[in-house]
Design an enzyme around this catalytic site. Structure first.
Site, short mmCIF file in Angstrom:
data_model
loop_
_atom_site.label_atom_id
_atom_site.label_comp_id
_atom_site.label_asym_id
_atom_site.label_seq_id
_atom_site.Cartn_x
_atom_site.Cartn_y
_atom_site.Cartn_z
N CYS A 110 0.84 -1.22 0.00
CA CYS A 110 0.00 0.00 0.00
C CYS A 110 0.87 1.26 0.00
O CYS A 110 0.55 2.25 -0.66
CB CYS A 110 -0.92 0.02 1.22
SG CYS A 110 -2.02 -1.40 1.29
N ARG A 154 -7.91 -4.35 -3.13
CA ARG A 154 -7.44 -3.19 -3.91
C ARG A 154 -8.42 -2.96 -5.06
O ARG A 154 -8.25 -3.52 -6.15
CB ARG A 154 -6.02 -3.44 -4.45
CG ARG A 154 -5.01 -3.68 -3.37
CD ARG A 154 -3.61 -3.90 -3.88
NE ARG A 154 -2.82 -4.54 -2.84
CZ ARG A 154 -2.29 -3.91 -1.79
NH1 ARG A 154 -2.41 -2.61 -1.68
NH2 ARG A 154 -1.62 -4.57 -0.86
C1 BEZ Z 1 0.56 -4.61 1.86
O1 BEZ Z 1 1.74 -4.87 1.88
O2 BEZ Z 1 0.12 -3.54 1.47
C2 BEZ Z 1 -0.42 -5.66 2.31
C3 BEZ Z 1 -0.14 -6.97 2.02
C4 BEZ Z 1 -1.02 -7.95 2.44
C5 BEZ Z 1 -2.16 -7.61 3.14
C6 BEZ Z 1 -2.45 -6.28 3.40
C7 BEZ Z 1 -1.58 -5.30 2.97
#
Ligand code: BEZ
Length: 228
Positions: free
Chosen positions: A45, A128
């Protein structure tokens, strides 16, 4: 009920990092990209926010507002965006200021309205999701990515330009289209004056009766779109 292309984007009121918004009123006559992310202070993110924020002026030039959402609270959002600006350097990006609002959605009310909670991925985090909304409030593109996969923001930029080009010139855009590439006329579904086209009587190239393209210069596309 799931949202579909062609639906009016549901309206909502929300608190954001830039103050409260009423979504429809906030969008006004702009295009909009409403996108969700699973959680603040997570690496994928963070890479996405830095990338999107570094392109915010390009979207602004397309009359396109950006607005993020996660089910985190406002203080988490503010602390995360401050950390991004003050501490994170990534791929030649640093001192990145996110100038678009980030919605807090602790109750998941907005996320559920937009189908962003997909229990196969997570029942506590938004996937997402990306909703591209036109100035009439109509949902024109929906894309979902799983938690592990960071989005391609060049593609989202391409989507907005391609939709605007399709609207402005009454054309469709072929695979991998970018401004300056040939466009498809007329939009798929209409056969038009097939004989004239095949005979080369119009300003277009026909690969067969159902597949005709024509050139629109990149400058013409950009000057038309960036004017709006
Ligand atoms: C992230 O790295 O943004 C992420 C990865 C897995 C679950 C939630 C966020």
């Amino acid at each position: 009920m799931a949202l579909h292309l062609g639906d009016i984007a549901p309206d909502f009121h929300a608190e954001t990092t830039m103050g409260p918004i009423n979504f429809h009123q906030w969008l006004g006559n702009s295009w909009g990209v409403l996108f969700s992310h699973p959680a603040d202070f997570t690496p994928v993110c963070t890479s996405e926010f830095m990338t999107f924020a570094s392109m915010q002026d390009e979207f602004k030039a397309l009359n396109c507002e950006l607005v993020g959402l996660s089910v985190d609270g406002l203080f988490s959002h503010i602390a995360w965006l401050r950390t991004i600006k003050e501490k994170i350097e990534y791929k030649n990006m640093k001192d990145v200021e996110v100038k678009f609002p980030l919605i807090e959605d602790i109750t998941m009310e907005v996320a559920k309205k937009y189908g962003m909670i997909q229990p196969g991925e997570s029942s506590t985090k938004a996937v997402r999701a990306v909703f591209v909304i036109d100035p009439k409030g109509v949902i024109r593109t929906i894309i979902y990515y799983p938690l592990s996969l960071g989005r391609n923001f060049d593609e989202l930029y391409r989507v907005v330009i391609a939709l605007q080009t399709a609207d402005a010139f009454s054309v469709a855009t072929p695979a991998d289209w970018r401004p300056g590439d040939d466009v498809i006329v007329p939009p798929a579904g209409s056969c038009g004056t097939a004989k004239d086209r095949m005979a080369g009587k119009e300003d277009m190239k026909c690969h067969d009766w159902f597949f005709c393209t024509k050139k629109i210069d990149k400058e013409k596309v950009l000057s038309t779109i960036l004017k709006k």
